[in-house]
Design an enzyme around this catalytic site. Structure first.
Site, PDB file in Angstrom:
ATOM      1  N   GLY A  17       0.771  -1.246   0.000  1.00  0.00           N
ATOM      2  CA  GLY A  17       0.000   0.000   0.000  1.00  0.00           C
ATOM      3  C   GLY A  17       0.801   1.295   0.000  1.00  0.00           C
ATOM      4  N   ILE A  18       0.466   2.169   0.940  1.00  0.00           N
ATOM      5  CA  ILE A  18       1.054   3.512   1.000  1.00  0.00           C
ATOM      6  C   ILE A  18       2.552   3.445   1.283  1.00  0.00           C
ATOM      7  CG2 ILE A  18       1.062   5.649   2.369  1.00  0.00           C
ATOM      8  CD1 ILE A  18      -2.021   5.254   2.690  1.00  0.00           C
ATOM      9  N   ASP A  63       8.881  -5.785  13.493  1.00  0.00           N
ATOM     10  CA  ASP A  63       7.580  -5.537  14.113  1.00  0.00           C
ATOM     11  C   ASP A  63       7.725  -4.201  14.840  1.00  0.00           C
ATOM     12  OD1 ASP A  63       5.398  -5.307  15.783  1.00  0.00           O
ATOM     13  OD2 ASP A  63       5.403  -7.412  16.384  1.00  0.00           O
ATOM     14  N   ASN A  90       5.023   4.624   8.948  1.00  0.00           N
ATOM     15  CA  ASN A  90       3.821   4.357   8.162  1.00  0.00           C
ATOM     16  C   ASN A  90       3.038   3.121   8.598  1.00  0.00           C
ATOM     17  OD1 ASN A  90       2.196   4.261   5.469  1.00  0.00           O
ATOM     18  ND2 ASN A  90       3.276   2.292   5.560  1.00  0.00           N
ATOM     19  N   TYR A 156      -9.502   3.101  16.061  1.00  0.00           N
ATOM     20  CA  TYR A 156      -8.616   3.615  15.011  1.00  0.00           C
ATOM     21  C   TYR A 156      -8.512   5.140  15.106  1.00  0.00           C
ATOM     22  CZ  TYR A 156      -6.681   4.164  10.253  1.00  0.00           C
ATOM     23  OH  TYR A 156      -5.887   4.473   9.179  1.00  0.00           O
ATOM     24  N   LYS A 160      -5.122   7.419  15.684  1.00  0.00           N
ATOM     25  CA  LYS A 160      -4.643   8.400  14.698  1.00  0.00           C
ATOM     26  C   LYS A 160      -4.675   9.829  15.256  1.00  0.00           C
ATOM     27  CE  LYS A 160      -3.499   5.523  11.502  1.00  0.00           C
ATOM     28  NZ  LYS A 160      -2.066   5.361  11.140  1.00  0.00           N
ATOM     29  N   ILE A 191      -7.971   5.683   0.569  1.00  0.00           N
ATOM     30  CA  ILE A 191      -6.918   5.276  -0.376  1.00  0.00           C
ATOM     31  C   ILE A 191      -7.023   3.767  -0.591  1.00  0.00           C
ATOM     32  CG2 ILE A 191      -4.434   5.320  -0.836  1.00  0.00           C
ATOM     33  CD1 ILE A 191      -5.692   8.134  -0.403  1.00  0.00           C
ATOM     34  N   THR A 193      -6.080   0.419  -0.586  1.00  0.00           N
ATOM     35  CA  THR A 193      -5.034  -0.498  -0.109  1.00  0.00           C
ATOM     36  C   THR A 193      -5.710  -1.635   0.680  1.00  0.00           C
ATOM     37  OG1 THR A 193      -4.640   0.322   2.131  1.00  0.00           O
ATOM     38  CG2 THR A 193      -3.559   1.542   0.341  1.00  0.00           C
ATOM     39  N   PRO A 194      -4.943  -2.695   0.969  1.00  0.00           N
ATOM     40  CA  PRO A 194      -5.522  -3.836   1.708  1.00  0.00           C
ATOM     41  C   PRO A 194      -5.973  -3.505   3.126  1.00  0.00           C
ATOM     42  CG  PRO A 194      -3.501  -4.493   0.578  1.00  0.00           C
ATOM     43  CD  PRO A 194      -3.602  -2.998   0.441  1.00  0.00           C
TER      44      PRO A 194
END
Ligand code: NAD
Length: 265
Positions: A17-18, A63, A90, A156, A160, A191, A193-194
């Site tokens: 992804g990103i 990790d 990221n 989440y 963030k 976006i 992505t998975p």
């Protein structure tokens, strides 16, 4: 070409992804990139793709929740590259669902990856960045979910939002130390992505994740984003590249929102 030439960059969560897009963009613009992730095969594939495009990259298993692992990654960069100019924190996970159904273990796991991972990255990278005396750029991946609430994404959003203010506090600390290290957060919108598979359930057993994910995100972005469509990892990588480069030399503690106008209303 060459917007980050001669710089050494560490990108976490770079197998997908990103993060992958950021690693590829930074390498294409001349940086030596160290990619880390849990997904070793996918990480190796990114290194191969960067090499095929004449870029310079290597992969390390990491990790981001493991402090000893951070010390090893930074020691490896100190030994091999001898400096660190850019850190892209990221790596992240998104666990959706009702807050009353979310387990404490899942809440803690999300905070561990999304917040503690960023804290450990900053803590371990700054001493090596300072050694060169050339300053540096730390880019922490937040989200539009760090700017406004989202139903079924309470954990989440909490993680963030923490990244957003952690970034500003560290930016102030670095500025006070006059170490020329700039610290900024990036806030992507929808976006493709998975990561969405664990948020909207498009990645379950037997699910045709790609097309199903694309269609669901199209529908969501059509309603939520002012521009009416979802973004791609490269849209975020372009912003990260600017923050990593000297073009953003007077920018610290800022929030770079790249969301197709999702937060405008
Ligand atoms: P992704 O799932 O494609 O990539 C995330 C990567 O992080 C994966 O390769 C995964 O293996 C890695 N990772 C997960 N846990 C890890 C750990 N403990 N240690 C090391 N690596 C780990 O998702 P993405 O969308 O590319 O997400 C990248 C970042 O962007 C995340 O921080 C995410 O929260 C943020 N973000 C994404 C979107 C979006 O719409 N895709 C929107 C806002 C913010």
């Amino acid at each position: 070409m060459g917007r980050v030439s001669g710089k050494v960059a560490l990108v976490t969560g770079a197998a997908s992804g990103i993060g992958r897009a950021c690693a590829e963009r930074l390498a294409a613009e001349g940086a030596t990139v160290i990619l880390t992730d849990l997904q070793d095969e996918a990480g190796a594939a990114v290194v191969e793709a960067i090499g095929a495009a004449s870029g310079s990259a290597r992969y390390l298993h990491q990790d981001v929740t493991d402090e000893a692992g951070w010390a090893q990654v930074i020691a490896s960069i100190a030994a091999q590259e001898g400096r660190l100019d850019i850190l892209v924190n990221n790596a992240g996970i998104g666990l959706g669902g009702s807050v009353i159904e979310m387990s404490l273990a899942d809440f803690r796991r999300q905070m561990a990856v999304n917040v503690e991972g960023v804290f450990l990255g900053v803590k371990h990278a700054i001493p090596l960045m300072r050694k060169s005396g050339d300053g540096g750029s730390i880019i922490n991946m937040s989200s539009v979910a760090g700017l406004k609430g989202a139903a079924s994404l309470a954990g989440y959003c909490a993680s963030k939002g923490a990244v957003r203010l952690f970034t500003k506090a560290v930016a102030l600390e670095c500025a006070a130390a006059q170490d020329r290290i700039r610290v900024n957060s990036v806030h992507p919108g929808i976006i493709e992505t998975p990561i969405w598979d664990t948020i909207i359930g498009t990645g379950g057993p037997g699910a045709n994740a790609g097309p199903q994910r694309a269609a669901t995100l199209d529908a969501m972005a059509n309603v939520a984003a002012a521009l009416g469509h979802k973004g791609q990892p490269g849209d975020i990588a372009d912003g990260v590249l600017w923050l990593a480069s000297e073009e953003s030399r007077y920018v610290t503690g800022a929030e770079l929102v790249i969301d197709g106008g999702l937060t405008l209303r």
